[in-house]
Design a protein around this motif. Sequence first.
Motif, PDB file in Angstrom:
ATOM      1  N   ALA A 265      -9.334   6.014   1.701  1.00  0.00           N
ATOM      2  CA  ALA A 265      -9.634   5.340   2.029  1.00  0.00           C
ATOM      3  C   ALA A 265     -10.435   4.495   0.827  1.00  0.00           C
ATOM      4  O   ALA A 265     -11.121   3.531   0.555  1.00  0.00           O
ATOM      5  CB  ALA A 265     -10.773   5.571   2.642  1.00  0.00           C
ATOM      6  N   ASP A 266      -9.487   3.657  -0.117  1.00  0.00           N
ATOM      7  CA  ASP A 266      -8.974   2.152   0.099  1.00  0.00           C
ATOM      8  C   ASP A 266      -8.923   0.896   1.019  1.00  0.00           C
ATOM      9  O   ASP A 266      -8.135   0.919   1.324  1.00  0.00           O
ATOM     10  CB  ASP A 266      -8.680   2.185  -1.035  1.00  0.00           C
ATOM     11  N   LEU A 267      -9.657   0.648   1.323  1.00  0.00           N
ATOM     12  CA  LEU A 267      -9.534  -0.392   2.168  1.00  0.00           C
ATOM     13  C   LEU A 267     -10.183  -1.957   2.039  1.00  0.00           C
ATOM     14  O   LEU A 267     -11.572  -2.563   0.842  1.00  0.00           O
ATOM     15  CB  LEU A 267     -10.568  -0.266   3.889  1.00  0.00           C
ATOM     16  N   ASN A 268      -9.446  -3.057   1.692  1.00  0.00           N
ATOM     17  CA  ASN A 268     -10.087  -4.579   2.485  1.00  0.00           C
ATOM     18  C   ASN A 268     -10.301  -4.813   3.598  1.00  0.00           C
ATOM     19  O   ASN A 268      -9.316  -4.941   4.488  1.00  0.00           O
ATOM     20  CB  ASN A 268      -9.347  -5.505   1.432  1.00  0.00           C
ATOM     21  N   LEU A 269     -11.668  -5.149   4.190  1.00  0.00           N
ATOM     22  CA  LEU A 269     -11.853  -5.768   5.306  1.00  0.00           C
ATOM     23  C   LEU A 269     -11.322  -7.877   5.318  1.00  0.00           C
ATOM     24  O   LEU A 269     -12.636  -8.479   4.434  1.00  0.00           O
ATOM     25  CB  LEU A 269     -13.600  -5.826   5.838  1.00  0.00           C
TER      26      LEU A 269
ATOM     27  N   VAL B 232     -13.412   1.615  -1.705  1.00  0.00           N
ATOM     28  CA  VAL B 232     -12.913   1.946  -2.690  1.00  0.00           C
ATOM     29  C   VAL B 232     -13.276   3.641  -3.244  1.00  0.00           C
ATOM     30  O   VAL B 232     -14.413   4.236  -3.106  1.00  0.00           O
ATOM     31  CB  VAL B 232     -13.681   2.186  -4.451  1.00  0.00           C
ATOM     32  N   ALA B 233     -13.051   4.722  -1.857  1.00  0.00           N
ATOM     33  CA  ALA B 233     -12.913   6.174  -2.075  1.00  0.00           C
ATOM     34  C   ALA B 233     -13.535   5.747  -0.994  1.00  0.00           C
ATOM     35  O   ALA B 233     -14.827   7.005  -0.891  1.00  0.00           O
ATOM     36  CB  ALA B 233     -12.812   6.792  -3.585  1.00  0.00           C
ATOM     37  N   GLY B 234     -13.727   5.003  -0.044  1.00  0.00           N
ATOM     38  CA  GLY B 234     -14.645   5.367   1.139  1.00  0.00           C
ATOM     39  C   GLY B 234     -16.196   4.573   0.792  1.00  0.00           C
ATOM     40  O   GLY B 234     -17.483   4.872   1.516  1.00  0.00           O
TER      41      GLY B 234
ATOM     42  N   SER C 286       0.735  -1.182  -0.002  1.00  0.00           N
ATOM     43  CA  SER C 286      -0.342   0.289   0.022  1.00  0.00           C
ATOM     44  C   SER C 286       0.967   1.328   0.121  1.00  0.00           C
ATOM     45  O   SER C 286       1.207   1.992  -1.119  1.00  0.00           O
ATOM     46  CB  SER C 286      -0.769   0.117   1.486  1.00  0.00           C
ATOM     47  N   ARG C 287       1.538   1.646   0.840  1.00  0.00           N
ATOM     48  CA  ARG C 287       1.660   3.475   1.589  1.00  0.00           C
ATOM     49  C   ARG C 287       3.459   2.952   0.291  1.00  0.00           C
ATOM     50  O   ARG C 287       3.846   4.155  -0.397  1.00  0.00           O
ATOM     51  CB  ARG C 287       2.933   3.475   2.452  1.00  0.00           C
ATOM     52  N   ARG C 288       4.139   2.159   0.789  1.00  0.00           N
ATOM     53  CA  ARG C 288       5.662   2.172  -0.412  1.00  0.00           C
ATOM     54  C   ARG C 288       4.795   2.017  -1.158  1.00  0.00           C
ATOM     55  O   ARG C 288       5.692   3.150  -2.448  1.00  0.00           O
ATOM     56  CB  ARG C 288       6.442   0.571  -0.209  1.00  0.00           C
ATOM     57  N   ASN C 289       4.131   1.858  -2.229  1.00  0.00           N
ATOM     58  CA  ASN C 289       3.398   1.761  -4.078  1.00  0.00           C
ATOM     59  C   ASN C 289       3.119   2.594  -4.665  1.00  0.00           C
ATOM     60  O   ASN C 289       3.785   3.420  -5.316  1.00  0.00           O
ATOM     61  CB  ASN C 289       3.127   0.059  -3.853  1.00  0.00           C
TER      62      ASN C 289
ATOM     63  N   ARG D 294      -3.758   8.790  -1.566  1.00  0.00           N
ATOM     64  CA  ARG D 294      -3.671   6.896  -0.397  1.00  0.00           C
ATOM     65  C   ARG D 294      -2.597   6.364  -0.093  1.00  0.00           C
ATOM     66  O   ARG D 294      -1.441   6.930  -0.224  1.00  0.00           O
ATOM     67  CB  ARG D 294      -4.218   5.770  -2.396  1.00  0.00           C
ATOM     68  N   GLY D 295      -2.633   5.075   0.610  1.00  0.00           N
ATOM     69  CA  GLY D 295      -1.728   4.019   0.789  1.00  0.00           C
ATOM     70  C   GLY D 295      -1.739   4.119   2.414  1.00  0.00           C
ATOM     71  O   GLY D 295      -0.847   3.939   3.155  1.00  0.00           O
ATOM     72  N   ALA D 296      -2.382   4.735   2.406  1.00  0.00           N
ATOM     73  CA  ALA D 296      -2.226   5.300   4.804  1.00  0.00           C
ATOM     74  C   ALA D 296      -4.302   5.525   5.085  1.00  0.00           C
ATOM     75  O   ALA D 296      -4.821   5.740   4.123  1.00  0.00           O
ATOM     76  CB  ALA D 296      -1.629   6.673   4.810  1.00  0.00           C
ATOM     77  N   ILE D 297      -4.182   4.834   5.844  1.00  0.00           N
ATOM     78  CA  ILE D 297      -5.610   5.552   6.498  1.00  0.00           C
ATOM     79  C   ILE D 297      -5.478   6.635   7.518  1.00  0.00           C
ATOM     80  O   ILE D 297      -4.844   6.271   8.413  1.00  0.00           O
ATOM     81  CB  ILE D 297      -6.043   4.467   7.559  1.00  0.00           C
ATOM     82  N   ALA D 298      -6.381   8.175   7.066  1.00  0.00           N
ATOM     83  CA  ALA D 298      -5.410   9.123   7.024  1.00  0.00           C
ATOM     84  C   ALA D 298      -7.038   9.971   6.910  1.00  0.00           C
ATOM     85  O   ALA D 298      -7.299   9.925   5.957  1.00  0.00           O
ATOM     86  CB  ALA D 298      -4.322  10.015   7.652  1.00  0.00           C
ATOM     87  N   VAL D 299      -7.179  11.341   7.691  1.00  0.00           N
ATOM     88  CA  VAL D 299      -8.364  12.572   7.899  1.00  0.00           C
ATOM     89  C   VAL D 299      -7.496  12.875   6.256  1.00  0.00           C
ATOM     90  O   VAL D 299      -6.356  13.439   5.907  1.00  0.00           O
ATOM     91  CB  VAL D 299      -8.437  12.828   8.652  1.00  0.00           C
ATOM     92  N   GLY D 300      -8.448  12.837   5.119  1.00  0.00           N
ATOM     93  CA  GLY D 300      -8.391  13.660   4.101  1.00  0.00           C
ATOM     94  C   GLY D 300      -7.736  12.631   2.677  1.00  0.00           C
ATOM     95  O   GLY D 300      -7.791  13.026   1.136  1.00  0.00           O
ATOM     96  N   LEU D 301      -7.089  11.076   2.593  1.00  0.00           N
ATOM     97  CA  LEU D 301      -7.079  10.229   2.317  1.00  0.00           C
ATOM     98  C   LEU D 301      -8.302   9.287   1.651  1.00  0.00           C
ATOM     99  O   LEU D 301      -9.460   9.401   2.111  1.00  0.00           O
ATOM    100  CB  LEU D 301      -6.130   9.184   2.482  1.00  0.00           C
TER     101      LEU D 301
END
Length: 160
Positions: free
Chosen positions: A111-115, A151-153, A90-93, A102-109
Amino acid sequence: MSPLEALYDHLAGGDGSQLIYFPIFNYNGGSLDAVRQMLDHPRALCGLSDAGAHVGTVCDASFSTFMLTHWVRDRARGKLPLAQAVEMMSRRNARYLGLTDRGAIAVGLRADLNLIDPKRLSVGRPALVRDLPAGGKRFLQKAQGYVATWVAGVAVQREG
């Protein structure tokens, strides 16, 4: 039985769609130790594919699931810590590609996430399908254990 006889029996079994994986690179001495060394390099980029140029010979789409099952959960020795594997995919790429949103979970990013359900996470057997234009072939490898994807929340997938 000889190795060749075993291969013939395997290929002739079932409905005739059996495959044999024959690694020729990065499997020195019958182990993935060389790959483990590459994964430890701080500039290694994981999960970046060839954009589909070789879909009839490899299945890059299963890389992330294999990373989490083989390298993080199941490997007997030389496991990767979960946090390192996630950071690598994620973050490295994202940083390397200049994707600053993208690449981190933070306000303003984005929010592409997999559970993920770690106990159910698995990569299925590869299957060769001919569903591309003009009968073109590609390898598919279905995964299980992905509970939901955003994807994007926005939730875009559940149980798939």
